[in-house]
Write a protein that holds these residues in place. Structure first.
Motif, mmCIF file in Angstrom:
data_model
loop_
_atom_site.group_PDB
_atom_site.id
_atom_site.type_symbol
_atom_site.label_atom_id
_atom_site.label_comp_id
_atom_site.label_asym_id
_atom_site.label_seq_id
_atom_site.Cartn_x
_atom_site.Cartn_y
_atom_site.Cartn_z
ATOM 1 N N PHE A 98 0.563 -1.083 0.002
ATOM 2 C CA PHE A 98 -0.296 -0.023 -0.117
ATOM 3 C C PHE A 98 1.021 0.718 -0.210
ATOM 4 C CE2 PHE A 98 -2.234 3.266 2.314
ATOM 5 C CZ PHE A 98 -3.836 2.626 1.700
ATOM 6 N N LEU A 99 2.065 1.042 1.010
ATOM 7 C CA LEU A 99 2.933 2.557 1.185
ATOM 8 C C LEU A 99 3.356 2.642 -0.568
ATOM 9 C CD1 LEU A 99 3.737 4.636 3.224
ATOM 10 C CD2 LEU A 99 5.436 3.362 3.600
ATOM 11 N N GLN A 100 3.693 1.708 -1.503
ATOM 12 C CA GLN A 100 5.022 1.306 -2.134
ATOM 13 C C GLN A 100 4.031 2.181 -3.559
ATOM 14 O OE1 GLN A 100 5.261 -2.111 -4.864
ATOM 15 N NE2 GLN A 100 7.847 -1.076 -4.798
ATOM 16 N N GLY A 101 2.468 2.316 -3.374
ATOM 17 C CA GLY A 101 1.766 2.579 -4.251
ATOM 18 C C GLY A 101 1.458 3.165 -4.193
ATOM 19 N N LEU A 102 1.556 4.070 -2.855
ATOM 20 C CA LEU A 102 1.373 5.522 -2.272
ATOM 21 C C LEU A 102 2.632 6.601 -3.266
ATOM 22 C CD1 LEU A 102 -0.680 7.501 -1.057
ATOM 23 C CD2 LEU A 102 0.881 7.584 1.375
ATOM 24 N N PHE A 103 3.477 5.931 -2.930
ATOM 25 C CA PHE A 103 4.483 6.492 -3.036
ATOM 26 C C PHE A 103 5.309 6.813 -4.583
ATOM 27 C CE2 PHE A 103 5.638 6.914 1.505
ATOM 28 C CZ PHE A 103 6.485 7.959 0.944
ATOM 29 N N ILE A 154 -2.400 16.309 -2.181
ATOM 30 C CA ILE A 154 -4.024 15.743 -2.037
ATOM 31 C C ILE A 154 -4.689 14.582 -2.281
ATOM 32 C CG2 ILE A 154 -6.459 17.242 -1.548
ATOM 33 C CD1 ILE A 154 -4.765 19.590 -0.220
ATOM 34 N N ILE A 155 -4.954 15.117 -3.821
ATOM 35 C CA ILE A 155 -5.313 14.093 -5.124
ATOM 36 C C ILE A 155 -4.891 12.544 -4.690
ATOM 37 C CG2 ILE A 155 -5.480 14.059 -6.485
ATOM 38 C CD1 ILE A 155 -5.142 16.963 -8.227
ATOM 39 N N ILE A 156 -3.645 12.245 -4.303
ATOM 40 C CA ILE A 156 -2.996 10.743 -4.125
ATOM 41 C C ILE A 156 -3.715 10.613 -3.226
ATOM 42 C CG2 ILE A 156 -1.037 9.177 -4.748
ATOM 43 C CD1 ILE A 156 -1.788 10.626 -7.762
ATOM 44 N N PHE A 157 -3.242 11.345 -2.035
ATOM 45 C CA PHE A 157 -3.547 10.760 -0.776
ATOM 46 C C PHE A 157 -5.248 10.509 -0.370
ATOM 47 C CE2 PHE A 157 -5.368 10.917 3.599
ATOM 48 C CZ PHE A 157 -4.297 10.338 4.205
ATOM 49 N N VAL A 158 -5.897 11.587 -1.238
ATOM 50 C CA VAL A 158 -7.725 10.729 -1.245
ATOM 51 C C VAL A 158 -8.109 9.349 -2.386
ATOM 52 C CG1 VAL A 158 -9.863 11.620 -2.045
ATOM 53 C CG2 VAL A 158 -8.624 13.061 -0.902
ATOM 54 N N LEU A 159 -7.144 9.220 -2.981
ATOM 55 C CA LEU A 159 -7.337 8.402 -4.082
ATOM 56 C C LEU A 159 -7.094 7.039 -3.506
ATOM 57 C CD1 LEU A 159 -7.219 6.780 -7.035
ATOM 58 C CD2 LEU A 159 -4.853 7.018 -7.306
ATOM 59 N N PHE A 160 -5.879 6.867 -2.394
ATOM 60 C CA PHE A 160 -5.728 6.099 -1.212
ATOM 61 C C PHE A 160 -6.086 5.409 -0.615
ATOM 62 C CE2 PHE A 160 -2.484 5.793 -4.781
ATOM 63 C CZ PHE A 160 -1.709 4.133 -4.665
ATOM 64 N N CYS A 161 -7.191 6.566 0.129
ATOM 65 C CA CYS A 161 -7.703 6.160 0.834
ATOM 66 C C CYS A 161 -9.204 5.603 0.635
ATOM 67 C CB CYS A 161 -8.298 8.087 1.379
ATOM 68 S SG CYS A 161 -7.004 8.741 2.819
ATOM 69 N N CYS A 178 3.549 -2.336 -6.979
ATOM 70 C CA CYS A 178 2.034 -1.857 -6.603
ATOM 71 C C CYS A 178 1.659 -0.918 -6.548
ATOM 72 C CB CYS A 178 2.734 -2.084 -4.754
ATOM 73 S SG CYS A 178 3.125 -3.428 -4.311
ATOM 74 N N TYR A 179 0.434 -0.670 -7.754
ATOM 75 C CA TYR A 179 -0.169 0.586 -7.803
ATOM 76 C C TYR A 179 -1.092 1.208 -7.678
ATOM 77 C CZ TYR A 179 0.351 -1.170 -12.409
ATOM 78 O OH TYR A 179 0.499 -1.425 -14.041
ATOM 79 N N ASN A 180 -2.311 2.178 -7.767
ATOM 80 C CA ASN A 180 -3.509 1.438 -7.479
ATOM 81 C C ASN A 180 -4.397 0.828 -8.421
ATOM 82 O OD1 ASN A 180 -6.094 2.934 -6.091
ATOM 83 N ND2 ASN A 180 -6.520 3.332 -8.578
ATOM 84 N N PRO A 181 -3.903 0.259 -9.531
ATOM 85 C CA PRO A 181 -4.986 -0.511 -10.446
ATOM 86 C C PRO A 181 -4.698 -2.088 -10.626
ATOM 87 C CG PRO A 181 -3.856 1.251 -11.419
ATOM 88 C CD PRO A 181 -3.460 1.179 -10.881
ATOM 89 N N SER A 182 -3.726 -2.353 -9.741
ATOM 90 C CA SER A 182 -3.048 -3.838 -9.181
ATOM 91 C C SER A 182 -3.423 -4.102 -7.992
ATOM 92 C CB SER A 182 -1.504 -3.510 -8.678
ATOM 93 O OG SER A 182 -1.010 -2.902 -8.696
#
Length: 312
Positions: A98-103, A154-161, A178-182
């Motif tokens: 999750f953290l890797q995807g966020l970064f 903010i935009i990316i943080f909301v995406l992962f929230c 790891c990233y959001n679609p996966s």
């Protein structure tokens, strides 16, 4: 189905690197050398800009932000890759994934906004050179840099929230990172809200950056054609050429993997290659074409290097 409370202790399995046993050590050495080159090149230019006050100009400050972002992006990927090559261990904890995807997404989003800001800076410098100092003041530069980092976060943080409330149904991830679609493909429930927000972000970043870059390049080219000074034309062409190559590479490499996840016709291995290349090539190429190729930075690096050699 995995209960939501166990997500923190959940272990995921990433796609295999598919390395033959004979190539494990050569692959590890190549990966390590690539990461060390990235660190050396980026840190050298970052240190040069920070330590020389006459490089504290808008163009170089924006470049500094790009190189810091590139170093962060590469560090998000390479240490985990090197560990996987060495240990042949494909597992990763869900919080780490999750953290890797966020970064990874913070890196990609920041790359877009920084390149867009650099295009605006070059537009002002070439099209309105006499007013450049009055327009790109220190206060305005600080507002631009602060705004682009805050908005991107903010935009990316909301995406992962939006991912956090979902339960996880499977632990195998058919990706190398790891990233959001996966991550969404691991979820049990309907992720239409996430998909919609993800598409909104995709359109937002790409449309705004494409519009700004297209507008600034057209104006720069018009200025270049109408300006009879050959040195101004050469400067404009060089500026546009390097920036355009980097920008188009970023556009395609961030757009293709995200769209590929929404299509069954795209080969999985092609999607994996493009999703990883964005974390490898820009951090290597950017300090070379933006840093060492820039005369002022190159001269400062050579002066510092000669001074160090002379002290021995």
């Amino acid at each position: 189905m995995y209960p939501n409370g166990s997500d923190l202790s959940l272990v995921l399995t990433l796609h295999s690197l598919e390395l033959p046993e004979m190539s494990i050590y050569p692959a590890f050495i190549v990966g390590l050398v690539a990461y060390l080159i990235i660190l050396l090149c980026n840190v050298t230019v970052i240190f040069t800009i920070c330590m020389n006050r006459n490089l504290h100009k808008p163009m170089y400050i924006l470049l500094l932000n790009m190189l810091i972002n590139d170093t962060t992006g590469a560090t998000t990927f390479f240490p985990q890759l090197l560990y996987r090559i060495w240990s042949q261990d494909r597992s990763i904890s869900y919080p780490a994934c999750f953290l890797q995807g966020l970064f990874v997404h913070l890196y990609g989003g920041a790359s877009h906004v920084i390149l867009t800001a650099m295009a605006y800076d070059r537009y002002i410098a070439i099209c309105s050179p006499l007013r450049y100092g009055a327009i790109m003041t220190t206060n305005k530069l600080v507002r631009i840099i602060t705004g682009m980092w805050i908005v991107n976060f903010i935009i990316i943080f909301v995406l992962f929230c939006l991912l956090m409330p979902y339960k996880i149904c499977q632990t195998y991830m058919a990706e190398l990172i790891c990233y959001n679609p996966s991550l969404m493909k691991l979820m049990c429930e309907d992720t239409r809200v996430n998909n919609s927000y993800g598409l909104f972000i995709l359109v937002l970043y790409h449309c705004i950056s494409l519009f700004v870059v297209a507008f600034t390049y057209i104006r720069i080219l018009i200025t270049c054609v109408t300006n009879k000074q050959s040195d101004a034309k050469i400067k404009a062409v060089q500026t546009c050429g390097t920036h355009l190559v980097v920008f188009l590479f970023l556009e395609f490499n961030t757009f293709f993997p995200l769209i590929a996840h929404r299509s069954e016709n795209v080969p999985a291995h092609l999607r994996r290659v493009f999703s990883v290349s964005i974390l490898v090539f820009p951090p290597i190429v950017n300090p070379l074409i933006y840093g060492f190729k820039t005369k002022d930075i190159r001269q400062k690096i050579l002066t510092c290097f000669k001074r160090k050699i002379g002290n021995f």
